[in-house]
Design an enzyme around this catalytic site. Structure first.
Site, PDB file in Angstrom:
ATOM      1  N   ILE A  59     -17.126 -11.495   5.076  1.00 18.53           N
ATOM      2  CA  ILE A  59     -18.022 -11.261   4.072  1.00 18.53           C
ATOM      3  C   ILE A  59     -17.537 -10.205   3.162  1.00 18.53           C
ATOM      4  CG2 ILE A  59     -20.123 -12.110   5.022  1.00 18.53           C
ATOM      5  CD1 ILE A  59     -21.036  -9.316   5.247  1.00 18.53           C
TER       6      ILE A  59
ATOM      7  N   GLY B 186      -9.703  -1.905   2.073  1.00 17.28           N
ATOM      8  CA  GLY B 186      -8.409  -1.154   2.106  1.00 17.28           C
ATOM      9  C   GLY B 186      -8.177  -0.844   3.522  1.00 17.28           C
ATOM     10  N   MET B 187      -9.202  -0.525   4.406  1.00 20.68           N
ATOM     11  CA  MET B 187      -9.012   0.140   5.645  1.00 20.68           C
ATOM     12  C   MET B 187      -9.871  -0.913   6.617  1.00 20.68           C
ATOM     13  SD  MET B 187     -11.557   3.668   5.657  1.00 20.68           S
ATOM     14  CE  MET B 187     -11.579   3.692   7.388  1.00 20.68           C
ATOM     15  N   ALA B 188     -10.765  -1.919   6.075  1.00 22.82           N
ATOM     16  CA  ALA B 188     -11.800  -2.448   7.104  1.00 22.82           C
ATOM     17  C   ALA B 188     -11.991  -3.756   6.668  1.00 22.82           C
ATOM     18  CB  ALA B 188     -12.900  -1.691   7.280  1.00 22.82           C
TER      19      ALA B 188
ATOM     20  N   VAL C  25     -15.116  -6.468   6.943  1.00 20.80           N
ATOM     21  CA  VAL C  25     -16.862  -6.584   7.330  1.00 20.80           C
ATOM     22  C   VAL C  25     -16.914  -8.206   7.335  1.00 20.80           C
ATOM     23  CG1 VAL C  25     -19.040  -6.029   6.486  1.00 20.80           C
ATOM     24  CG2 VAL C  25     -17.058  -4.719   5.790  1.00 20.80           C
TER      25      VAL C  25
ATOM     26  N   LYS D  21     -18.166  -3.995  10.720  1.00 13.18           N
ATOM     27  CA  LYS D  21     -17.263  -3.436  10.109  1.00 13.18           C
ATOM     28  C   LYS D  21     -16.269  -3.075  11.238  1.00 13.18           C
ATOM     29  CE  LYS D  21     -17.293  -0.673   6.442  1.00 13.18           C
ATOM     30  NZ  LYS D  21     -17.397   0.472   5.384  1.00 13.18           N
TER      31      LYS D  21
ATOM     32  N   ASP E  27     -18.159   9.473  -2.800  1.00 12.15           N
ATOM     33  CA  ASP E  27     -17.653   8.241  -3.277  1.00 12.15           C
ATOM     34  C   ASP E  27     -18.662   7.618  -3.732  1.00 12.15           C
ATOM     35  OD1 ASP E  27     -15.784   6.687  -4.150  1.00 12.15           O
ATOM     36  OD2 ASP E  27     -15.349   5.420  -2.334  1.00 12.15           O
TER      37      ASP E  27
END
Length: 711
Positions: free
Chosen positions: A17, A21-23, A25, A40, A134
């Protein structure tokens, strides 16, 4: 990772879904608690793996400590063969960025409701000393029932962990970045409040307050440019709401709300009647005195700037290289100097300079002039260097525009960004991608950060997901060939082994992924069952087993057994004498087996005829004799009549016959009957050759004959 895959022996993957950049999901199902969850998974690249792992673990640690209805809930944290993962609440809704685009202008009361939930959630985080760092609309979800959920604490940090944020490092999204973060200072809870103010500005106006062609320019505006007038974008916004935005986004942290709770209390009363006439909020930092500089001195410094413009332009390129795209920045940059307000306690030299600007003729000494020029140069030099950088960016490029980095956006989002940058959407080509989810931009042509003219067409490469591999039917094929082919395609191949009656050894019996199914090869493990040929067994020694035991063994090994009989002097009757497959030989299921069963030793039979005599009842016979001795004239007639009467009163004898041979024993009679007269009787004997037998006759309980006989 494919649909149906089980994670941690519990969670069943449904579909991808989201991809960042790093994961990655995934939507998954938890059968124990019967609910959908979001999982995740950390996705490591070739570089900065330890940093990515640290951020991922920090996100898990941060949000696992939070328990707030407006912050995404964490259910589980773990690690399996696919890597580290976080199991979170699945939020079915739309992110705030999309919500703003689809619903602008949002009613002010609705804006208040959404923002109160966001601020309330962040207050809970700040109470645990967790700084998000963020905050942006893309990290805020709105569910169908109106509940607001704050997501993605991937770069969150506990405020006491000073070692995580390095000096001169910007971490966060540049459109929502606080001035102190842009300078490289440590983020605080008031940095989050600044980001909340920018998000609130965007909810009201439908746009971010500061935008430019580069991340550097946007960062400069955050601590240099005043907040745009919200009334020029929306007429119905009231003064209390604008004051909330202005106070939250004050350049100096000391002018902002001290806590989210303070901001919440202020935001909750923006429609109160007694606040509708309140004055415009002016931060204390904006009330400082302005430095007055002589015109000739400015011109002199500007000439200095012109001479060094080329050098400054080069510095701008270095600075730009140190920032990522305008949506997500996590790099090193040089802290930008802030010019302090003029000191009210002026020195005599300053007073001389000020008096000269007012037309007062005061003759400063040469030493005073030299000191004045030195001090002024110290103040203005950083400003002119900054102006040189900005000038190089703005004027050096002319009509050239850097292609924005659109990777990871939808086509609709990418088209909007291109329009904002005065660029045009060109051709959209669908390509396979292992790393980018279907429907999201993989890259552009020209590439990101490449300079093009305004109105240029930018072609998009949009992912249609990983290329799917159609699984074939591999049964009865050589395993070695299939295994190499699948590994070359990216599969992980595992094998199990089994026997087969019809598949040759080394060939495939079955596969755990059906033929025709389409899967992502690199995310898939396929298990092939390989034949070891027909299974062979070793024949046991069946001799001495009875018939039922032999049959039971044969059934368990799938052997077809048949029986025959022979006499045997050594094997008891009813036991196996011999078998057609010798003990120790090999056999397979389905083989036929013949077994000879013993009938016992060899025997012979013969008959013997005997006579069994009848015996009258003694008491009756005695009575009869007495009657015959009586003398009278009718004695002969009476005697004849008496004998006839005696015969009619005879009692039968009970006879029992006993035989001892190979078939019968002496304990039980082989025959019983009655006689009323002598009777001939034939006895049947079965004996081993050379052996004898015996018999006895019992009459009325008395042995009258017992004899040993032979053939």
């Amino acid at each position: 990772m494919k649909s149906g895959q089980i994670i941690d022996e519990r969670y069943e993957i449904i579909r991808l879904i989201g991809s960042g950049g790093m994961a990655n999901v995934y939507l998954a199902y938890d059968p124990i608690l019967e609910r959908d969850v979001a999982i995740k998974f950390l996705r490591l690249g070739d570089n900065n793996q330890s940093d990515a792992v640290r951020r991922f673990e920090r996100e898990a640690l941060s949000i696992s400590e939070l328990n707030d209805p407006n912050i995404v809930a964490v259910y589980d944290i773990g690690e399996d063969t696919h890597g580290k993962f976080i199991v979170m609440e699945y939020v079915d809704g739309v992110d705030l960025k999309e919500y703003i685009r689809e619903n602008h202008p949002i009613p002010l009361h609705k804006i208040q409701n959404i923002m109160l939930q966001i601020v309330s959630g962040m207050q809970s985080a700040h109470e645990l000393n967790i700084i998000h760092r963020d905050l942006k609309p893309q990290n805020i979800m709105i569910k169908d029932d109106g509940t607001v959920i704050i997501m993605d604490f991937g770069i969150a940090v506990v405020s006491t962990e000073t070692s995580i944020t390095q000096t001169n490092t910007i971490i966060g999204s540049v459109h929502y970045l606080s001035p102190e973060q842009a300078r490289g200072s440590l983020a605080t809870s008031q940095s989050d409040i600044y980001s909340l103010g920018i998000v609130l500005f965007e909810m009201i106006t439908g746009r971010v307050p500061f935008d430019a062609e580069s991340a550097v320019s946007i960062a400069l505006k955050h601590f240099q440019d005043p907040l745009p007038d919200m009334e020029q974008y929306r007429e119905d916004v009231n003064q209390p709401l604008m004051n909330v935005v202005k106070r939250a986004t004050a350049k100096e942290a000391s002018d902002r709300y001290e806590s989210c709770q303070e901001m919440y209390d202020d935001l909750a009363t923006i429609f109160a009647e007694d606040r509708q006439s309140e004055p415009d909020f002016v931060p204390m930092g904006a009330q400082s005195d302005t430095i007055v500089v002589a015109k000739d001195q400015i011109e002199q410094k500007m000439r200095y700037t012109d001479e060094h413009q080329a050098m400054a332009a080069g510095k701008d390129d270095d600075l730009s290289d140190n920032l990522e795209d305008a949506d997500s920045v996590a790099t090193q940059t040089t802290p930008i100097p802030v010019v302090a307000a003029a000191d009210n306690d002026q020195s005599p030299e300053d007073k001389v300079e000020q008096a000269s600007h007012k037309g007062v003729k005061v003759g400063p000494t040469a030493a005073q002039k030299k000191q004045r020029r030195k001090r002024l140069l110290m103040i203005l030099l950083p400003i002119f260097l900054l102006l040189a950088i900005v000038s190089a960016v703005v004027f050096g490029r002319g009509q050239q525009i850097d292609v924005p980095d659109l990777a990871g956006m939808t086509v609709k989002e990418a088209e909007r960004v291109l329009q904002e940058e005065d660029l045009t959407l060109g051709e959209v080509e669908e390509v396979f991608s292992e790393d980018v989810g279907a429907g999201f931009v993989v890259g552009t042509n020209p590439e990101a950060n490449h300079s093009v003219r305004k109105e240029s067409k930018i072609d998009l490469e949009v992912s249609k997901g990983p290329e799917l591999f159609k699984v074939e039917d591999y049964t009865n094929q050589a395993y070695a060939d299939v295994e190499k082919s699948l590994r070359d395609a990216g599969f992980t191949v595992e094998q199990s082994r089994d026997y087969s009656d019809n598949i040759a050894a080394g060939h495939i019996i079955s596969q755990d992924i059906a033929a025709g199914e389409e899967v992502v090869a690199k995310d898939t493990t396929i298990t092939l069952t390989v034949s070891e040929g027909v299974q062979q067994f070793t024949m046991p020694d069946l001799r001495g087993m009875n018939r039922s035991g032999v049959q039971q063994w044969a059934d368990s090994y799938g052997v077809q057994v048949s029986f025959s009989e022979e006499s045997s002097d050594s094997a008891p009757a009813g036991t196996a004498i011999s078998q057609s497959i010798a003990p120790g030989d090999s056999f397979v299921m389905g083989d036929s087996l013949s077994v000879v069963m013993s009938t016992g030793p060899a025997t012979t039979s013969f008959d013997k005829e005997i006579t069994i005599p009848y015996e009258e009842n003694k008491s009756e016979a005695s009575s009869s004799s007495s009657d015959e001795g009586d003398g009278d004239e009718n004695s002969d007639e009476d005697s004849s009549s008496s004998r006839e009467s005696s015969r009619s009163r005879q009692t039968p004898n009970e006879i029992e016959v006993y035989i001892q041979d190979e078939v019968n024993d002496y304990s039980t009679p082989v025959d019983t009957f009655t006689i009323s007269k002598d009777r001939k009787y034939t006895l049947n004997f079965t004996v081993r050759k050379g052996d004898s037998a015996r018999y006895k006759i019992v009459r009325d309980g008395e042995v009258i004959q017992e004899t040993q006989v032979s053939e």
